[in-house]
Enzyme design. Structure first.
Site, mmCIF file in Angstrom:
data_model
loop_
_atom_site.group_PDB
_atom_site.id
_atom_site.type_symbol
_atom_site.label_atom_id
_atom_site.label_comp_id
_atom_site.label_asym_id
_atom_site.label_seq_id
_atom_site.Cartn_x
_atom_site.Cartn_y
_atom_site.Cartn_z
ATOM 1 N N LYS A 39 0.848 -1.202 0.000
ATOM 2 C CA LYS A 39 0.000 0.000 0.000
ATOM 3 C C LYS A 39 0.881 1.249 0.000
ATOM 4 C CE LYS A 39 -3.936 1.890 2.660
ATOM 5 N NZ LYS A 39 -4.825 1.642 3.807
ATOM 6 N N SER A 84 -9.796 1.650 2.960
ATOM 7 C CA SER A 84 -8.910 2.377 2.084
ATOM 8 C C SER A 84 -7.868 1.519 1.367
ATOM 9 C CB SER A 84 -8.182 3.460 2.882
ATOM 10 O OG SER A 84 -7.339 2.877 3.866
ATOM 11 N N SER A 102 -9.811 -0.725 7.196
ATOM 12 C CA SER A 102 -9.299 -0.597 5.826
ATOM 13 C C SER A 102 -8.629 -1.817 5.234
ATOM 14 C CB SER A 102 -8.324 0.572 5.743
ATOM 15 O OG SER A 102 -9.061 1.757 5.616
HETATM 16 N N1 GLN Z 1 -13.161 4.039 6.501
HETATM 17 C C1 GLN Z 1 -12.475 4.382 7.714
HETATM 18 C C2 GLN Z 1 -12.023 5.833 7.653
HETATM 19 O O1 GLN Z 1 -12.225 6.422 6.679
HETATM 20 C C3 GLN Z 1 -11.320 3.459 7.956
HETATM 21 C C4 GLN Z 1 -10.085 3.815 7.235
HETATM 22 C C5 GLN Z 1 -8.907 2.998 7.607
HETATM 23 O O2 GLN Z 1 -9.002 1.960 8.249
HETATM 24 N N2 GLN Z 1 -7.753 3.493 7.200
HETATM 25 O O3 GLN Z 1 -11.467 6.361 8.552
#
Ligand code: GLN
Length: 490
Positions: A79, A154, A178
């Site tokens: 990532k 994400s 995410s």
């Molecule tokens: N969707 C969640 C957020 O936007 C989780 C994101 C994540 O785990 N990086 O914060």
């Protein structure tokens, strides 16, 4: 068996047995990338030439015993919020468009020591803020099962890459779901480790008290093996734990008989898509059929999970993202008058809408007039949520939850209503607030053929238990298939 269908462990075993070479694995993923990347866009950058050079080196290392681990020779995607020395690390943000780190994240050093081959950087929501990979400044990633749908986020690029066979495994990061949510949307397996298990050194921080790097793989065994590679104490990360129980693959094949599973009944009450619920209930049946005990229990703090998470995550994000000011890193606005104007314009132009929203929300809840009312209250709420989970783990070995209330939404549908999108994280955020490990395993498909995942949550340090439960379930479920077999045109 076709090389592209193999799991990471199967590929590595063939390489070790000299039935194929590490170069064949690299060729296989780059063939898939060639074929699918134009449609899927899982990657922000790929390292084809270096990957072949590295494969040759790994071949030698396997022969002379330097690389003896079970994943040596496996191509892996990373990532783009994880630093690789000399490679652009953008966090899918304009503000870091030219940022090239001078050092490796700890996990990258560990991948290299294990003889793995990093083949590229994957797309993500900007600074890992989002649930669809649509907030990337460099274009959306598409779900390999249906190109009109998002891969989740994400870590959408990492999960889409594994689903499409464009990588054998990947690293993601999980702050509020995410890894687990896009794994569910893409029909792959993803694990968020206990907080402190994997070093965050070199992971660009979103919300430091919640962030963990974790593995994404084609199956449970691959995730366990990859977690073994990346986990371990690192003095460079002050929150890193000294754990002795890092042989995550050890008990993976043990039976489920007598294992006690708890299901929070409020999780299934409202807002969950009926097809997701039906797939979830099927899993409960399967587990019971295997001799496990499954019971429902009540979680009273459910309605506070999303508010507590978004207050804490945004507060930490606003502080972590202060450093991006046009001076030390990346992008700087072209036209400005004086220092303050330069900061303002750089940050306005460099950050996307969602990141700006979080910075404003975070600054607000930390401001002196509102600190007690919001931030402190969120911290207290987090403590109450943790107490509820602690009580649950006195009763149960593993908690079961859906990974998301629905399957992958259509592209373009989610960003219109950010609050609704935040609510979609309902099943994942408590795990981060409590520092727990959680794994998503594919468990079914909806009528449109989009994957559905189940989440298994363990108490702190209980990765082995959830891996064992997930592996046993996976065996009972059988082959999940690939997007091609599901009729995808990717
Ligand atoms: N969707 C969640 C957020 O936007 C989780 C994101 C994540 O785990 N990086 O914060």
């Amino acid at each position: 068996m076709d090389l592209e269908k193999m799991t990471a462990l199967e590929l590595a075993e063939k390489i070790k047995q000299h039935q194929i070479s590490a170069l064949d694995g690299v060729k296989t993923v780059f063939d898939q990338i060639e074929k699918k990347e134009g449609k899927v866009h899982a990657y922000l950058d790929t390292y084809k030439k270096e990957a072949y050079t590295r494969a040759k080196q790994v071949e030698k290392g396997i022969a002379d015993g330097t690389y003896s681990g079970p994943l040596a020779g496996v191509p892996i995607a990373v990532k783009d919020n994880i630093c690789i020395k000399g490679k652009k690390t953008t966090c899918a943000s304009r503000i870091l468009e030219n940022f090239v780190p001078q050092y490796n994240a700890e996990v990258i050093d560990r991948l290299e020591k294990a003889g793995m081959i990093v083949i590229g950087k994957t797309n993500m929501d900007e600074f890992a803020m989002g649930s669809t990979t649509e907030t990337s400044a460099y274009g959306v990633t598409r779900n390999p099962w249906d190109l009109e749908h998002v891969p989740g986020g994400s870590s959408g690029g990492s999960c889409a890459a594994v689903a499409a066979g464009e990588a054998y495994a990947a690293l993601g990061s999980d702050t509020g779901g995410s890894i687990r949510q896009p794994s569910s949307f893409c029909g792959v397996t993803g694990l968020k480790p206990t907080y402190g298990t994997v070093s965050r050194y070199g992971l660009v921080a979103y919300a430091s008290s919640l962030d963990q790097i974790g593995p994404v793989g084609k199956d449970v065994a691959d995730c366990a093996a990859l977690l073994e590679v990346i986990a371990g104490h690192d003095p460079k990360d002050s929150t890193s734990l000294e754990r002795q129980d890092l042989d995550f693959s050890g008990e993976i094949t043990d039976k489920l008989l007598g294992m006690k599973f708890g299901v929070p009944k409020e999780y299934l009450a409202e807002g969950i898509n009926p097809e997701v619920k039906a797939a979830f209930m099927e899993v409960l049946k399967t587990l019971t059929g295997m001799g496990a005990i499954v019971e429902f229990f009540s979680v009273k703090t459910m309605e506070y999970m999303i508010p507590a998470y978004y207050i804490i995550a945004s507060a930490e994000a606003s502080s972590n993202l202060e450093r991006f000011d046009g001076v030390k890193y990346g992008y700087r606005a072209k036209d400005y008058e004086g220092l303050h104007d330069m900061y303002k314009r750089t940050r306005t132009e460099g950050f996307g809408e969602e990141v700006r929203r979080r910075i404003m929300l975070g600054s607000f809840v930390l401001s002196s007039g509102y600190y007690d009312a919001y931030y402190l209250k969120a911290l207290r709420t987090k403590a109450l949520i943790k107490q509820e989970f602690d009580r649950a783990f006195q009763e149960y070995d593993v908690l079961l939850a859906p990974a998301a209330p629905y399957t992958a939404p259509k592209l373009g549908e989610s960003l219109k209503d950010p609050l609704a999108m935040y609510l979609g994280d309902i099943y994942t955020v408590a795990v981060n607030l409590c520092g727990l490990p959680g794994i998503t395993v594919p468990c079914g498909k909806d009528k449109a053929g989009l994957p559905i995942g189940i989440q298994m949550i363990g108490d702190c340090f209980m990765e082995k238990k959830i891996l064992r439960a997930a592996h046993a379930y996976e065996q009972a479920r059988g082959d999940f298939g690939t997007p091609e077999e599901g009729g995808s045109k990717a």
